[in-house]
Each structure stands twice: as structure tokens, then as C-alpha cells.
Design a protein around this motif. Structure first.
Motif, PDB file in Angstrom:
ATOM      1  N   GLU A 177      39.050  41.089  30.548  1.00  0.00           N
ATOM      2  CA  GLU A 177      37.738  41.233  29.895  1.00  0.00           C
ATOM      3  C   GLU A 177      38.028  40.737  28.397  1.00  0.00           C
ATOM      4  O   GLU A 177      37.325  39.645  27.938  1.00  0.00           O
ATOM      5  N   TYR A 178      38.891  41.161  27.691  1.00  0.00           N
ATOM      6  CA  TYR A 178      39.143  41.039  26.282  1.00  0.00           C
ATOM      7  C   TYR A 178      40.061  39.666  26.021  1.00  0.00           C
ATOM      8  O   TYR A 178      39.622  38.913  25.156  1.00  0.00           O
ATOM      9  N   PHE A 179      40.992  39.281  26.958  1.00  0.00           N
ATOM     10  CA  PHE A 179      41.825  38.243  26.568  1.00  0.00           C
ATOM     11  C   PHE A 179      41.651  36.968  27.676  1.00  0.00           C
ATOM     12  O   PHE A 179      42.446  36.237  27.455  1.00  0.00           O
ATOM     13  N   GLY A 180      41.069  37.481  28.730  1.00  0.00           N
ATOM     14  CA  GLY A 180      41.160  36.531  29.827  1.00  0.00           C
ATOM     15  C   GLY A 180      40.641  35.019  29.695  1.00  0.00           C
ATOM     16  O   GLY A 180      40.939  34.234  30.364  1.00  0.00           O
ATOM     17  N   ASP A 181      39.779  34.935  28.574  1.00  0.00           N
ATOM     18  CA  ASP A 181      39.208  33.590  28.365  1.00  0.00           C
ATOM     19  C   ASP A 181      40.485  32.788  27.945  1.00  0.00           C
ATOM     20  O   ASP A 181      40.210  31.506  27.845  1.00  0.00           O
ATOM     21  N   LYS A 182      41.285  33.394  27.243  1.00  0.00           N
ATOM     22  CA  LYS A 182      42.371  32.582  26.448  1.00  0.00           C
ATOM     23  C   LYS A 182      43.799  32.793  27.125  1.00  0.00           C
ATOM     24  O   LYS A 182      44.602  31.977  26.949  1.00  0.00           O
ATOM     25  N   HIS A 206      49.962  46.490  41.224  1.00  0.00           N
ATOM     26  CA  HIS A 206      50.330  45.129  41.235  1.00  0.00           C
ATOM     27  C   HIS A 206      49.322  44.599  42.125  1.00  0.00           C
ATOM     28  O   HIS A 206      48.477  43.701  41.791  1.00  0.00           O
ATOM     29  N   GLY A 207      49.320  44.979  43.493  1.00  0.00           N
ATOM     30  CA  GLY A 207      48.354  44.501  44.584  1.00  0.00           C
ATOM     31  C   GLY A 207      46.988  44.515  44.162  1.00  0.00           C
ATOM     32  O   GLY A 207      46.218  43.601  44.271  1.00  0.00           O
ATOM     33  N   LYS A 208      46.490  45.684  43.490  1.00  0.00           N
ATOM     34  CA  LYS A 208      45.117  45.907  43.228  1.00  0.00           C
ATOM     35  C   LYS A 208      44.720  44.979  42.013  1.00  0.00           C
ATOM     36  O   LYS A 208      43.710  44.510  42.048  1.00  0.00           O
ATOM     37  N   THR A 209      45.636  44.768  41.015  1.00  0.00           N
ATOM     38  CA  THR A 209      45.363  44.124  39.837  1.00  0.00           C
ATOM     39  C   THR A 209      45.113  42.686  40.417  1.00  0.00           C
ATOM     40  O   THR A 209      44.131  41.814  39.940  1.00  0.00           O
ATOM     41  N   TYR A 210      46.033  42.077  41.106  1.00  0.00           N
ATOM     42  CA  TYR A 210      45.982  40.706  41.792  1.00  0.00           C
ATOM     43  C   TYR A 210      44.850  40.475  42.605  1.00  0.00           C
ATOM     44  O   TYR A 210      43.753  39.569  41.978  1.00  0.00           O
ATOM     45  N   GLN A 211      44.211  41.424  43.280  1.00  0.00           N
ATOM     46  CA  GLN A 211      42.948  41.363  44.060  1.00  0.00           C
ATOM     47  C   GLN A 211      41.892  41.491  43.247  1.00  0.00           C
ATOM     48  O   GLN A 211      40.842  40.547  43.295  1.00  0.00           O
ATOM     49  N   LEU A 212      41.719  42.338  42.353  1.00  0.00           N
ATOM     50  CA  LEU A 212      40.513  42.444  41.205  1.00  0.00           C
ATOM     51  C   LEU A 212      40.509  41.057  40.607  1.00  0.00           C
ATOM     52  O   LEU A 212      39.439  40.578  40.349  1.00  0.00           O
ATOM     53  N   TYR A 213      41.695  40.608  39.922  1.00  0.00           N
ATOM     54  CA  TYR A 213      41.551  39.189  39.325  1.00  0.00           C
ATOM     55  C   TYR A 213      40.593  38.236  40.302  1.00  0.00           C
ATOM     56  O   TYR A 213      39.946  37.308  39.796  1.00  0.00           O
ATOM     57  N   GLN A 214      41.338  38.125  41.721  1.00  0.00           N
ATOM     58  CA  GLN A 214      40.655  37.069  42.424  1.00  0.00           C
ATOM     59  C   GLN A 214      39.321  37.305  42.626  1.00  0.00           C
ATOM     60  O   GLN A 214      38.510  36.404  42.536  1.00  0.00           O
ATOM     61  N   ARG A 227      37.065  39.108  40.833  1.00  0.00           N
ATOM     62  CA  ARG A 227      36.273  38.972  39.442  1.00  0.00           C
ATOM     63  C   ARG A 227      36.451  38.217  38.287  1.00  0.00           C
ATOM     64  O   ARG A 227      35.486  37.736  37.551  1.00  0.00           O
ATOM     65  N   TYR A 228      37.511  37.473  38.333  1.00  0.00           N
ATOM     66  CA  TYR A 228      37.885  36.806  37.124  1.00  0.00           C
ATOM     67  C   TYR A 228      38.333  35.463  37.678  1.00  0.00           C
ATOM     68  O   TYR A 228      38.253  34.510  36.743  1.00  0.00           O
ATOM     69  N   LYS A 229      38.812  35.056  38.736  1.00  0.00           N
ATOM     70  CA  LYS A 229      39.696  33.926  38.953  1.00  0.00           C
ATOM     71  C   LYS A 229      38.705  32.860  38.808  1.00  0.00           C
ATOM     72  O   LYS A 229      39.035  31.654  38.117  1.00  0.00           O
ATOM     73  N   GLN A 259      37.844  32.451  34.992  1.00  0.00           N
ATOM     74  CA  GLN A 259      39.069  32.309  33.949  1.00  0.00           C
ATOM     75  C   GLN A 259      40.066  31.438  34.331  1.00  0.00           C
ATOM     76  O   GLN A 259      40.803  30.910  33.714  1.00  0.00           O
ATOM     77  N   ASN A 260      40.354  31.213  35.984  1.00  0.00           N
ATOM     78  CA  ASN A 260      41.118  30.358  36.360  1.00  0.00           C
ATOM     79  C   ASN A 260      42.551  30.516  35.943  1.00  0.00           C
ATOM     80  O   ASN A 260      43.356  29.456  35.714  1.00  0.00           O
ATOM     81  N   GLY A 261      43.178  31.684  35.762  1.00  0.00           N
ATOM     82  CA  GLY A 261      44.556  31.890  35.376  1.00  0.00           C
ATOM     83  C   GLY A 261      45.370  32.112  36.481  1.00  0.00           C
ATOM     84  O   GLY A 261      45.096  32.258  37.646  1.00  0.00           O
TER      85      GLY A 261
END
Ligand code: GBH
Length: 488
Positions: A160-165, A210-218, A220-222, A225-227
Motif C-alpha cells: 500500500e505505501y510503496f507498491g506504486d514505486k 510467503h505464500g499468503k503474501t504472494y497470493q495477496l499481491y496477485q 489485490r495489487y498485481k 502495481q504490476n510488480g
């Protein structure tokens, strides 16, 4: 000397990325400034100074917290594509819980990230490089599975804080060291010695996190933010003592118990078979009611499987393995459930760290092992580097280390087809080398820890590294034409 890098006729691919690496606790200092909370490393260095060989702490360290602009200019000076750094969880969330962020921590990382981007340097950000908030340690630390939830809350806020960059994330630096060294062998904070228990409890939590973080990113953010998200694993090479089946098995088991235990769930879908079978068998033999290894449910296996866009590999050295043998004096405590004993050859040249001898060919072998084992995943070498005690500026031994190890990376890419996309040297600066304090120096830049200003001076290796990078970027400034070793 600027040309000491010898590339055997091979060059790094044009899109290959170079960088340098650090970790928050080892460089930042400002340990209690502007609301930062205490981490387990603050706690242990303050309350148990004998744990650190030179009795030092990282209250000031390199003081990078106060030197953002100057340090980024140094990074620019050596032309890096990446700066790999880690975020101090307790600087942003003093107690580890995310309901009360510390504004100054968010400001600090925003400024660092903005300064990097303004200078054309890509941040490669590690979320956790060992400095657990002390308050979460008091809840049991990584052996407590609740930590997985708290980590995902933390990661969510980082996105949320840094994922745009920030587009390149590493969840964990070296889960084996986070787990076994900290909770089984007691050589890293919080220094618990629950051999065969603590490490596995922690490994389970870290993999779920790790797994939950990856899934969360896919989820909510992918899309916005496309990181990319990876994890970094320490990958020493383990060479069988002889060609015998027993020695080969011992070496392979070490790889599985130290590397496979984390990479296999992520790339294949569960702990390696040998890890499950051996720990379960030994646990039964020990009359335990349940295995010391925490099994994953099918849902958990699905959660963790395919949860890395790239694999970070840290590599320093090689060990020789043979079936367990009490007479072998081990250089580092290692997992014993794989039934191996490992040592190093006295003939191999030594760096300053007691576990560290120079074996360039081992690097190529472990890169190939990763390629075979996990179907040639994209690898970023997130650490590789050399320690000395002197911090000398004419650091010829460090230069020849980089020379020989990078040559093996080139061989792995060109001769073996390993999918290696980047390399970040350890380390940008001389820094706080955990239990070894300031004694062992890995920096491309010397830091004067006696001077309140912590001035930095480029070592010769920094210039050599700059040339290696410049050669690849095809924007060579200092030299115009590579020569052969005869100077032609
Ligand atoms: C990496 O770990 C770390 O990611 C990095 O922070 C560190 O600075 C770098 O390597 C160099 O060590 O009991 O004296 O043998 C590599 C694993 C970490 C190796 C701690 C052994 C134990 C200290 N290392 N270390 S000792």
C-alpha cells in the motif's frame, strides 16, 4: 587493474541487471530514532553484548538512515541498476502490529526510494532481513504460526505505501538462517537452541507467510502495481567427498534440507520427499507422538506452490559432505536430520569468516542444481561477496573473488543455459556483520566506524565492479577496449 575482470570470451546479456545489497539492521543505525521500535537484534546487542564477538552493536552502524542522498550518489557513481535493501519492520511498525504506523519510518523509506528512482536506480526490496520486532518475538517469534498472519498484514501495508514505486519484492532473506540458525542452533538472534524443533516450526510459518503474501499481491495489487515477488534462499554448494553413493546422498540431502526445504514447496508443491521421510522416520524412532516437521495441508500446499516470480539465491562458499561422522569438525552447525557431516578443505583459500573458503566452481554447480531441480526458474543472485579483516582499499583478494565467481556465473549462463537475470554484490558498504560485529568487512566501500560521520571510501573493488557493470551496459567511461591478460 580496472581490467582485471576476465570474461572468458563471454559477456553478460544486455538486459542483465547488476546491483549492490545491504540489510536494514546492518547499515541503518538510528535504532531508536523518531519512534522506531526495538528489534530482536537491538535487544540482543544491548542485553547480551557477549553474543557479538567484538561486543559492538548497530545503534549507529553505517548511519545510512541519515545519509540517503550521499549514499545514492555513491550508488550512482558505480552505475548500479539495482539497490537491494531491506525494510526494518519495527521502524514502520514499532510493535510489529500494523494498526499504528510510525510516520517517520514511512517517510524515510519513501525518501530513499524516491532518491533511487530519481537517479535511475531500481529498488529491490527485502521485506524481512532478520530484524524481527522484539514485541513479536515476545509473542513467540517465527515458531508461532500466528506470525504468518502478522507478516501478511505488514506486507500488505508495504504494498500500500510503496507498491506504486517498488516493483521488485523479496519476502524473506534466507529462511534457513532465520529458522535453523536462530531457533535450532542459536547462532543468530534470538539465539534459541531447540535443535530439530525450532527450525521446522519457523520454516512452516515462514513458508505460509510467503505464500499468503504472494497470493495477496496477485489478488489485490498485481493488476494496478504490476510488480514481482520472490524469496531469497542461501545456496552454498555441497560437494560429495567421493563418488560413492553414500557421499553423493549425504551432499544431496544437505541441499534438500537447507535449500529444497524452502524452494521445493514453492516450485514443486511440498517439502522434498527426503525431508518428509527422514524427519518423520526419526520422529517415530524418537517415540514422539508427531513429526518434528509440520506437515502442510493440501490447501496450504496449493497456497505455497507457484508463489515466486523469481528466485533469489545468495551464494558464498562450498562444503564437502559425507555420511554423519562424529570426528568431523563442522565449520557451521547444520541440520543433522539429513545424516550428513560437512567440512571444508584446508587447501582452499580462506576469506575472513570462519565458514568461508573460496571455491568458484561450487557457484556454477549450485546454479546448475537449481536449474535442474526447479525447471530453470529465473534466478537473481541476491548476494555474493568476500570478507576481509583489514578493510584495505587495495582489496585485491576481493577483486579476484568477484572475478572468479562472476566468471562462473557467465559459464552458468552461456555454457549451461541457467536463467540468471541479475546479481547484487554483498555488500555496498562495510557493515555490522551480525555476531561478528564490525570485524568482518564485505564492503565495496570502506566505512570508518571510528569517525562519528561514518565517512565512506571506495575500495578498488568498487571501481572494478563499476567497470564490469559499464562493460555490460555498453556505456564504458573509464576504459574503451577490453584487453587480454597479457595486456594486449
Ligand atoms: C548472508 O548470510 C546474510 O544475508 C547477510 O546479512 C550477511 O551479512 C552475509 O551473508 C555474510 O555473512 O557463527 O560466525 O559463523 C549468510 C549466512 C550468516 C553465514 C551468519 C554464517 C553465522 C556467523 N551467514 N553466519 S558465525
Amino acid at each position: 587493474i580496472l581490467l582485471s575482470f576476465k570474461c572468458n570470451g563471454y559477456e553478460f546479456p544486455e538486459d542483465f541487471k547488476f546491483g549492490v545489497a545491504t540489510a536494514s539492521f546492518q547499515v541503518e543505525g538510528a535504532w531508536n530514532i523518531s519512534g522506531k521500535g526495538e528489534s530482536i537484534w537491538d535487544y540482543i546487542t544491548h542485553n547480551n553484548p557477549n553474543f557479538i564477538h567484538d561486543g559492538s552493536n548497530a545503534d549507529v552502524a553505517c548511519d545510512t538512515y541519515h545519509k540517503t542522498a550521499g549514499d545514492v550518489q555513491l550508488l550512482k557513481e558505480i552505475s548500479v541498476d539495482y539497490y537491494r535493501f531491506s525494510i526494518s519492520w519495527s521502524r514502520i511498525f514499532p510493535t510489529g502490529h500494523t494498526y499504528s504506523p510510525n510516520a517517520d519510518g514511512i517517510r524515510y523509506y519513501n525518501e530513499l526510494i524516491d532518491e533511487l528512482l530519481a537517479n535511475g536506480i531500481t529498488p529491490l526490496v527485502t521485506m524481512f532481513h532478520w530484524d524481527l520486532p522484539q514485541a513479536l518475538h515476545e509473542l513467540g517469534g517465527w515458531p508461532n504460526p500466528v506470525l504468518a498472519e502478522l507478516f501478511v498484514d505488514y506486507a500488505d501495508k508495504l504494498f500500500e505505501y510503496f507498491g506504486d514505486k517498488v516493483k521488485n519484492w523479496i519476502t524473506f532473506n534466507e529462511p534457513y538462517q532465520i529458522c535453523d540458525f536462530s531457533y535450532s542452533d542459536g547462532i543468530l538472534a534470538p539465539a534459541y537452541k531447540q535443535k530439530g524443533i525450532g527450525g521446522y516450526l519457523c520454516s512452516y510459518t515462514v513458508l505460509i507467510a510467503h505464500g499468503k503474501t504472494y497470493q495477496l499481491y496477485q489478488k489485490r495489487y498485481k493488476e494496478t502495481q504490476n510488480g514481482r515477488i520472490g524469496i531469497t534462499i542461501q545456496g552454498p554448494w555441497f560437494e560429495p567427498r567421493t563418488d560413492s553413493a553414500e557421499d553423493k546422498k549425504a551432499a544431496e540431502n544437505m541441499l534438500q534440507f537447507m535449500f529444497g526445504i524452502f524452494a521445493h514447496p514453492i516450485y514443486i508443491g511440498d517439502y522434498p520427499k527426503v525431508v518428509r521421510e527422514e524427519v518423520n522416520r526419526l520422529s517415530t524412532e524418537e517415540n514422539r507422538r508427531r513429526s518434528r516437521l509440520i506437515a502442510f495441508t493440501p490447501q496450504e500446499r496449493d497456497l505455497i506452490k507457484d508463489s515466486a516470480d523469481f528466485l533469489g539465491v545468495n551464494h558464498y562458499t562450498t562444503f564437502i559432505c559425507t555420511p554423519r561422522n562424529a570426528e568431523i569438525q563442522e565449520v557451521l552447525p547444520m541440520n543433522t536430520d539429513g545424516g550428513a557431516s560437512c567440512y571444508q578443505d584446508d587447501e582452499w583459500a580462506a576469506a575472513a569468516s570462519r565458514w568461508f573458503r573460496l571455491v568458484p566452481w561450487g557457484f556454477r554447480k549450485v546454479l546448475n542444481w537449481v536449474k535442474e531441480e526447479y525447471n530453470n526458474p529465473e534466478v537473481i543472485i541476491t548476494e555474493n561477496g568476500y570478507s576481509d579483516l583489514t578493510g584495505e582499499l587495495r582489496d585485491c583478494d576481493r577483486i579476484s573473488y568477484y572475478n572468479s565467481y562472476l566468471t562462473e556465473v557467465l559459464n552458468a549462463i552461456h555454457e549451461d543455459g541457467c536463467n540468471i537475470a541479475g546479481y547484487t554484490a554483498w555488500s555496498f558498504l562495510d557493515n555490522f556483520e551480525w555476531v561478528n560485529g564490525y570485524r568482518e568487512k564485505f564492503g565495496l566501500y570502506y566505512v570508518d566506524f571510528e569517525d562519528d560521520d561514518r565517512p565512506r571510501t571506495a575500495k578498488m573493488s568498487a571501481y572494478v565492479y563499476k567497470n564490469i557493470i559499464s562493460l555490460t551496459q555498453d556505456k564504458l567511461t573509464l576504459i574503451t577496449r577490453p584487453r587480454d591478460s597479457n595486456g594486449a
